[in-house]
Motif scaffolding. Structure first.
Motif, PDB file in Angstrom:
ATOM      1  N   GLY A  42      10.626   0.714  -2.840  1.00 27.58           N
ATOM      2  CA  GLY A  42      10.987  -0.698  -2.783  1.00 27.58           C
ATOM      3  C   GLY A  42       9.901  -1.606  -2.228  1.00 27.58           C
ATOM      4  O   GLY A  42      10.196  -2.684  -1.707  1.00 27.58           O
ATOM      5  N   ALA A  43       8.643  -1.197  -2.348  1.00 28.37           N
ATOM      6  CA  ALA A  43       7.558  -2.003  -1.790  1.00 28.37           C
ATOM      7  C   ALA A  43       7.439  -3.348  -2.493  1.00 28.37           C
ATOM      8  O   ALA A  43       7.693  -3.463  -3.693  1.00 28.37           O
ATOM      9  CB  ALA A  43       6.241  -1.242  -1.928  1.00 28.37           C
ATOM     10  N   GLY A  44       7.051  -4.381  -1.710  1.00 28.80           N
ATOM     11  CA  GLY A  44       6.788  -5.688  -2.294  1.00 28.80           C
ATOM     12  C   GLY A  44       5.299  -5.932  -2.379  1.00 28.80           C
ATOM     13  O   GLY A  44       4.834  -6.854  -3.036  1.00 28.80           O
ATOM     14  N   SER A  45       4.544  -5.081  -1.693  1.00 23.39           N
ATOM     15  CA  SER A  45       3.091  -5.241  -1.669  1.00 23.39           C
ATOM     16  C   SER A  45       2.448  -3.861  -1.543  1.00 23.39           C
ATOM     17  O   SER A  45       2.837  -3.064  -0.679  1.00 23.39           O
ATOM     18  CB  SER A  45       2.711  -6.122  -0.479  1.00 23.39           C
ATOM     19  OG  SER A  45       1.313  -6.155  -0.351  1.00 23.39           O
ATOM     20  N   ILE A  46       1.508  -3.583  -2.414  1.00 20.49           N
ATOM     21  CA  ILE A  46       0.867  -2.260  -2.422  1.00 20.49           C
ATOM     22  C   ILE A  46      -0.643  -2.449  -2.441  1.00 20.49           C
ATOM     23  O   ILE A  46      -1.174  -3.146  -3.303  1.00 20.49           O
ATOM     24  CB  ILE A  46       1.316  -1.436  -3.655  1.00 20.49           C
ATOM     25  CG1 ILE A  46       2.847  -1.260  -3.640  1.00 20.49           C
ATOM     26  CG2 ILE A  46       0.611  -0.084  -3.693  1.00 20.49           C
ATOM     27  CD1 ILE A  46       3.431  -0.645  -4.898  1.00 20.49           C
ATOM     28  N   SER A  47      -1.315  -1.836  -1.459  1.00 17.81           N
ATOM     29  CA  SER A  47      -2.764  -1.944  -1.368  1.00 17.81           C
ATOM     30  C   SER A  47      -3.408  -0.604  -1.642  1.00 17.81           C
ATOM     31  O   SER A  47      -3.011   0.399  -1.054  1.00 17.81           O
ATOM     32  CB  SER A  47      -3.166  -2.358   0.047  1.00 17.81           C
ATOM     33  OG  SER A  47      -3.178  -3.739   0.128  1.00 17.81           O
ATOM     34  N   ILE A  48      -4.386  -0.591  -2.516  1.00 18.88           N
ATOM     35  CA  ILE A  48      -5.049   0.665  -2.849  1.00 18.88           C
ATOM     36  C   ILE A  48      -6.524   0.516  -2.526  1.00 18.88           C
ATOM     37  O   ILE A  48      -7.192  -0.374  -3.057  1.00 18.88           O
ATOM     38  CB  ILE A  48      -4.874   0.982  -4.353  1.00 18.88           C
ATOM     39  CG1 ILE A  48      -3.387   1.022  -4.710  1.00 18.88           C
ATOM     40  CG2 ILE A  48      -5.534   2.303  -4.718  1.00 18.88           C
ATOM     41  CD1 ILE A  48      -2.967   0.042  -5.752  1.00 18.88           C
ATOM     42  N   ASP A  49      -7.008   1.382  -1.640  1.00 18.61           N
ATOM     43  CA  ASP A  49      -8.425   1.369  -1.308  1.00 18.61           C
ATOM     44  C   ASP A  49      -9.064   2.666  -1.773  1.00 18.61           C
ATOM     45  O   ASP A  49      -8.534   3.750  -1.542  1.00 18.61           O
ATOM     46  CB  ASP A  49      -8.616   1.219   0.205  1.00 18.61           C
ATOM     47  CG  ASP A  49      -8.385  -0.207   0.640  1.00 18.61           C
ATOM     48  OD1 ASP A  49      -9.274  -1.030   0.375  1.00 18.61           O
ATOM     49  OD2 ASP A  49      -7.297  -0.487   1.202  1.00 18.61           O
ATOM     50  N   ILE A  50     -10.194   2.513  -2.420  1.00 18.77           N
ATOM     51  CA  ILE A  50     -10.865   3.654  -3.018  1.00 18.77           C
ATOM     52  C   ILE A  50     -12.294   3.711  -2.483  1.00 18.77           C
ATOM     53  O   ILE A  50     -12.935   2.669  -2.327  1.00 18.77           O
ATOM     54  CB  ILE A  50     -10.928   3.473  -4.562  1.00 18.77           C
ATOM     55  CG1 ILE A  50      -9.536   3.269  -5.162  1.00 18.77           C
ATOM     56  CG2 ILE A  50     -11.675   4.619  -5.228  1.00 18.77           C
ATOM     57  CD1 ILE A  50      -8.623   4.450  -5.047  1.00 18.77           C
ATOM     58  N   GLU A  51     -12.771   4.932  -2.201  1.00 14.63           N
ATOM     59  CA  GLU A  51     -14.195   5.077  -1.913  1.00 14.63           C
ATOM     60  C   GLU A  51     -14.759   6.189  -2.768  1.00 14.63           C
ATOM     61  O   GLU A  51     -14.091   7.197  -3.007  1.00 14.63           O
ATOM     62  CB  GLU A  51     -14.423   5.341  -0.415  1.00 14.63           C
ATOM     63  CG  GLU A  51     -14.654   4.031   0.332  1.00 14.63           C
ATOM     64  CD  GLU A  51     -14.431   4.138   1.832  1.00 14.63           C
ATOM     65  OE1 GLU A  51     -14.789   5.198   2.387  1.00 14.63           O
ATOM     66  OE2 GLU A  51     -13.877   3.188   2.408  1.00 14.63           O
ATOM     67  N   SER A  52     -15.979   6.000  -3.253  1.00 18.98           N
ATOM     68  CA  SER A  52     -16.628   6.956  -4.154  1.00 18.98           C
ATOM     69  C   SER A  52     -15.705   7.349  -5.300  1.00 18.98           C
ATOM     70  O   SER A  52     -15.485   8.534  -5.564  1.00 18.98           O
ATOM     71  CB  SER A  52     -17.072   8.207  -3.402  1.00 18.98           C
ATOM     72  OG  SER A  52     -17.911   7.857  -2.353  1.00 18.98           O
ATOM     73  N   ALA A  53     -15.199   6.378  -5.964  1.00 18.36           N
ATOM     74  CA  ALA A  53     -14.359   6.574  -7.145  1.00 18.36           C
ATOM     75  C   ALA A  53     -13.179   7.502  -6.882  1.00 18.36           C
ATOM     76  O   ALA A  53     -12.676   8.154  -7.785  1.00 18.36           O
ATOM     77  CB  ALA A  53     -15.192   7.088  -8.315  1.00 18.36           C
ATOM     78  N   GLY A  54     -12.757   7.554  -5.628  1.00 12.05           N
ATOM     79  CA  GLY A  54     -11.570   8.339  -5.299  1.00 12.05           C
ATOM     80  C   GLY A  54     -11.879   9.730  -4.767  1.00 12.05           C
ATOM     81  O   GLY A  54     -10.989  10.418  -4.263  1.00 12.05           O
ATOM     82  N   GLN A  55     -13.119  10.146  -4.861  1.00 12.99           N
ATOM     83  CA  GLN A  55     -13.445  11.483  -4.354  1.00 12.99           C
ATOM     84  C   GLN A  55     -13.516  11.499  -2.839  1.00 12.99           C
ATOM     85  O   GLN A  55     -13.133  12.480  -2.198  1.00 12.99           O
ATOM     86  CB  GLN A  55     -14.783  11.954  -4.929  1.00 12.99           C
ATOM     87  CG  GLN A  55     -14.682  12.250  -6.404  1.00 12.99           C
ATOM     88  CD  GLN A  55     -15.868  13.061  -6.884  1.00 12.99           C
ATOM     89  OE1 GLN A  55     -16.282  14.012  -6.237  1.00 12.99           O
ATOM     90  NE2 GLN A  55     -16.411  12.664  -8.014  1.00 12.99           N
TER      91      GLN A  55
END
Ligand code: ADP
Ligand code: MG
Length: 588
Positions: free
Chosen positions: A41-54
Motif C-alpha cells: 500500500g505504499a504511496g511513495s517508492i524510492s529506488i536507489d541503484i549503484e553500479s547498475a544494481g550490482q
C-alpha cells in the motif's frame, strides 16, 4: 500477525526455486521489491541503484511495514501458504510464485531489511548474508520498509558473469520502474543511479506527463488519448498517430487490470487497428489500459506474471481495435472540419469564384463532389500541372493575403493551426487522395472516363505484350479504354478523367514496367495499378501550388478514410507543437 498456514520449505525446494527465474538480474530484484511495496500500500517508492544494481539496490517505501516476526519469516525462509513440496512446483504456472522473492534475493546477496509496522512504535533491522540472518536489532524508522540488496550474486559468480553491460542492466531497471510509474498513477516513484535521478514521477502528474518521462517526449507528443467501453470491459490510454511510428515495439505498453503484461493478442489488436496505415516493419506506440472482470483473465500463466491469457481473446482484440479505429475516425472528422473552415473563413478571402466555394460546401455525397474541380474549371485559369483549376489571382498576392498557409521547398504544405504547425508532404497527401478515389471508383464500378481526341498507340516488346495481356482487365477496371490492335500493339482510347492531362503513353508504360518487376500471381494487380496511377496523378514534389490548391489537397486529404499515411505507408502529415519547439530550444 502469526499465520499458522505458513510452512517452512525444505532446502532442496529452495534451491530449485532460487535457480528459477525470480532473481535473474538486477532488474528482476527491483521488480519484486517494488511489487512488494505496492502490495504494502505504499504511496511513495524510492529506488536507489549503484553500479547498475550490482553494488546496491535499495527500495524504500511508506507502505504498512512488517512486524519483527513477519520480517524474520519473510526473508529467511520460503514463507508461504501456497506450496509445500517440490511436486507442487509444477503447479506454479497456475498459482504464481508466492513467498519466494525476498528469500531468493537474500540468498544471493547481502541484504538489510529495515521495517516498521503501521501502529507499532519500534522498527526492526535485519542483516542477512547468503540468506542467513547475521543480526537483528531494533531500529528507528517511519512506517514502511527499506530493503537494501548489496553485492548481488557475490556468492554465485557464474550468475554474475552472465550480467550484461552496466548500461543494459540499468536500462532494464529503468524500464521496469517506468512500467510501474505508468501503471500506478497514484504512487510517487523515484529512481536514482548514484546521484543522478533517472525518473521521478508524482501523483499530481497526469498520465501523458508520466508517459513523457517514461517513454520520452517524442513518443508522448505523437499520442492521442483513447477511451472506449463495451459492457464491463473498457480500454483507455494513449496511442500514436499512424504517421509517427517506430521501428520496434519498445513503446507499446499494455496493462490489464492495472498490471503491466505482455500480450500477443493485444499487440495484434493494435496492429490490426492501424492495418494499412503502417509501413512494413514500423510499429505504433501505445500505452493501453484494458480493464476486464477478473474472471475473464488468467495472469499467472507465466512465473514472472507478465503474460496474460484472455478467456475470450477474439472479443478483447475487437474491443481494442474498435477503440482505436473509432478514435481515428473522430480525429479525422475534427481535422476535416478544421480544414474546411480554414479554407474559407468568413467571406472566403481565398475563394476565387463562387463555384469553387460551392464545391466545398456541396451536400452532394460521394467522390464526385470532391473531384468536381475539373468540371468547374474555367477557361480563364491557367491549368495547374495536375489538372485542377489554377487560381485566378496571382500566386504572389495570395501569399501575402494568406499567411496561414504556404509551400516550403516546393514540396511541403505548411499550415498554422491553433498551437501547432502542420506540415504536409504534398505528394504523399495527394497520392492518398487519389488512391482512395481510384479504389472507390474500382469497387463501385463508376468511372469518369475521358475519351482521347487523339488515341494513343502503343507498340510493345514481346515481354511487355505478355504483361499487358495479363493486366488489361486491371487497366479497364481503373477506367482506361484500351484495345488490342494487332499482335503487339494496343490503342488507348480513353483514360480516367483525372489523368487526362498526363502523358498517357508514359503512364501506361510506367505501369507495365512497375508490374513487370512483380510476381503478378502473388499481388493484387488492381491495387498495385491503383497505387501506380495515384502516384502518377498526384502533384509531385517540385510542383508549385497556390493557396487554393494547397487548401484543396488538405481538405480532400481529411475526407479520406486513412488520411495519415500515403498508400505506401509513409506519413502524410507531421505536426510541430509548441511543446516540440520548447524542447528544441531547450526551454524544457
Ligand atoms: P510474496 O510477495 O509473494 O508474498 P515475497 O518474498 O516477495 O513474497 O514477500 C514475502 C512477504 O514479505 C510478503 O508476503 C509480505 O508479507 C512481506 N513483505 C515483503 N516486502 C514488503 C514490504 N515492502 N512491505 C511490507 N511487507 C512486505
Ligand atoms: Mg513479492
Amino acid at each position: 500477525m502469526n499465520n499458522s498456514q505458513i510452512k517452512i520449505l525444505r532446502e532442496d525446494v529452495i534451491c530449485k526455486i532460487s535457480a528459477g527465474e525470480v532473481v535473474e538480474r538486477p532488474a528482476s530484484v527491483v521488480k519484486e521489491l517494488v511489487e512488494n511495496s505496492i502490495d504494502a500500500g505504499a504511496g511513495s517508492i524510492s529506488i536507489d541503484i549503484e553500479s547498475a544494481g550490482q553494488a546496491l539496490i535499495r527500495v524504500a517505501d511508506d507502505g504498512n511495514g512488517m512486524t519483527p516476526e513477519d520480517a524474520k519469516l519473510a526473508c529467511t525462509r520460503h514463507a508461504t501458504s501456497k506450496i509445500a513440496d517440490i511436486g507442487d512446483l509444477d503447479r506454479l504456472n497456475t498459482f504464481g510464485f508466492r513467498g519466494e522473492a525476498l528469500a531468493s534475493i537474500a540468498a544471493v546477496s547481502q541484504m538489510d531489511l529495515v521495517t516498521r509496522r503501521q501502529g507499532t512504535d519500534a522498527g526492526t533491522h535485519i542483516e542477512l548474508e547468503s540468506g542467513e540472518i547475521r543480526r537483528i536489532r531494533p531500529a528507528g524508522r517511519d512506517t514502511g520498509t527499506t530493503i537494501e540488496v548489496r553485492n548481488l550474486f557475490f556468492n554465485v559468480p557464474a550468475r554474475r558473469k552472465f550480467l550484461k553491460k552496466d548500461a543494459t542492466e540499468l536500462a532494464e531497471i529503468a524500464s521496469v520502474v517506468g512500467h510501474f510509474a505508468v501503471s500506478y498513477p497514484a504512487i510517487e516513484f523515484r529512481l536514482a543511479h548514484g546521484v543522478r535521478t533517472i525518473l521521478h514521477v508524482t501523483p499530481s502528474m497526469d498520465m501523458l506527463e508520466r508517459i513523457r518521462l517514461v517513454l520520452g517526449g517524442d513518443v508522448a507528443d505523437s499520442m492521442v488519448d483513447v477511451s472506449f467501453s463495451s459492457g464491463l470491459r473498457n480500454v483507455k490510454g494513449f496511442i500514436s498517430l499512424p504517421s509517427s511510428t517506430r521501428k520496434d515495439k519498445s513503446s507499446q505498453l499494455f496493462f490489464v487490470n492495472g498490471r503491466n503484461v505482455r500480450s500477443r493478442a493485444l499487440g495484434d489488436a493494435l496492429h490490426d487497428a492501424y492495418a494499412s496505415m503502417l509501413e512494413r516493419g514500423r510499429y505504433p506506440s501505445a500505452v493501453l489500459f484494458v480493464d476486464l472482470p477478473s474472471s475473464e483473465i488468467d495472469v499467472n500463466v507465466h512465473p514472472t506474471k507478465l503474460l496474460v491469457k484472455f478467456d475470450d481473446e477474439k472479443n478483447i482484440k475487437a474491443l481494442v481495435s474498435d477503440a482505436i479505429r473509432l478514435r481515428f475516425d473522430a480525429l479525422k472528422t475534427v481535422k476535416q472540419h478544421d480544414a474546411v473552415e480554414r479554407s474559407f473563413p468568413g467571406p472566403a478571402p481565398f475563394s476565387t469564384s463562387h463555384e469553387t466555394a460551392e464545391v466545398f460546401h456541396s451536400d452532394a455525397p460521394g467522390i464526385q463532389t470532391q473531384f468536381s474541380y475539373d468540371i468547374k474549371k474555367e477557361s480563364g485559369g491557367k491549368p495547374a500541372p495536375w489538372g485542377w483549376p489554377a487560381a485566378k489571382t496571382s500566386p504572389e498576392r495570395r501569399d501575402v493575403e494568406t499567411p496561414g498557409i504556404f509551400q516550403l521547398g516546393d514540396c511541403y504544405i505548411v499550415r498554422m493551426s491553433q498551437g501547432e504547425i502542420e506540415i504536409t508532404d504534398q505528394h504523399a497527401a495527394h497520392e492518398r487522395v487519389f488512391y482512395e478515389y481510384f479504389t472507390k471508383a474500382v469497387s463501385g464500378g463508376a468511372h469518369d472516363v475521358q475519351s482521347l481526341l487523339f488515341p494513343v498507340r502503343l507498340d510493345l516488346s514481346a515481354s511487355d505484350t505478355l504483361i499487358m495481356s495479363k493486366i488489361l482487365d486491371a487497366f479497364k477496371a481503373l477506367g482506361f479504354l484500351i484495345e488490342a490492335f494487332g499482335e503487339r500493339s494496343y490503342v488507348v482510347q480513353g483514360v480516367p478523367a483525372l489523368l487526362k492531362d498526363r502523358d498517357v503513353k508514359a503512364v501506361v508504360m510506367d505501369a507495365l514496367t512497375d508490374l513487370s518487376e512483380k510476381d503478378l500471381a502473388k499481388i493484387d494487380v488492381v491495387d498495385e495499378m491503383v497505387k501506380i496511377m495515384s502516384c502518377r496523378a498526384a502533384v509531385k514534389a517540385g510542383d508549385k501550388l497556390t493557396a487554393d490548391e494547397m487548401y484543396a489537397i488538405l481538405e480532400q486529404l481529411y475526407r479520406c478514410d486513412l488520411p495519415f499515411t500515403c498508400p505506401h505507408g509513409r506519413p502524410t502529415i507531421i505536426e510541430l507543437k509548441v511543446g516540440d519547439l520548447e524542447r528544441m530550444f531547450r526551454r524544457k
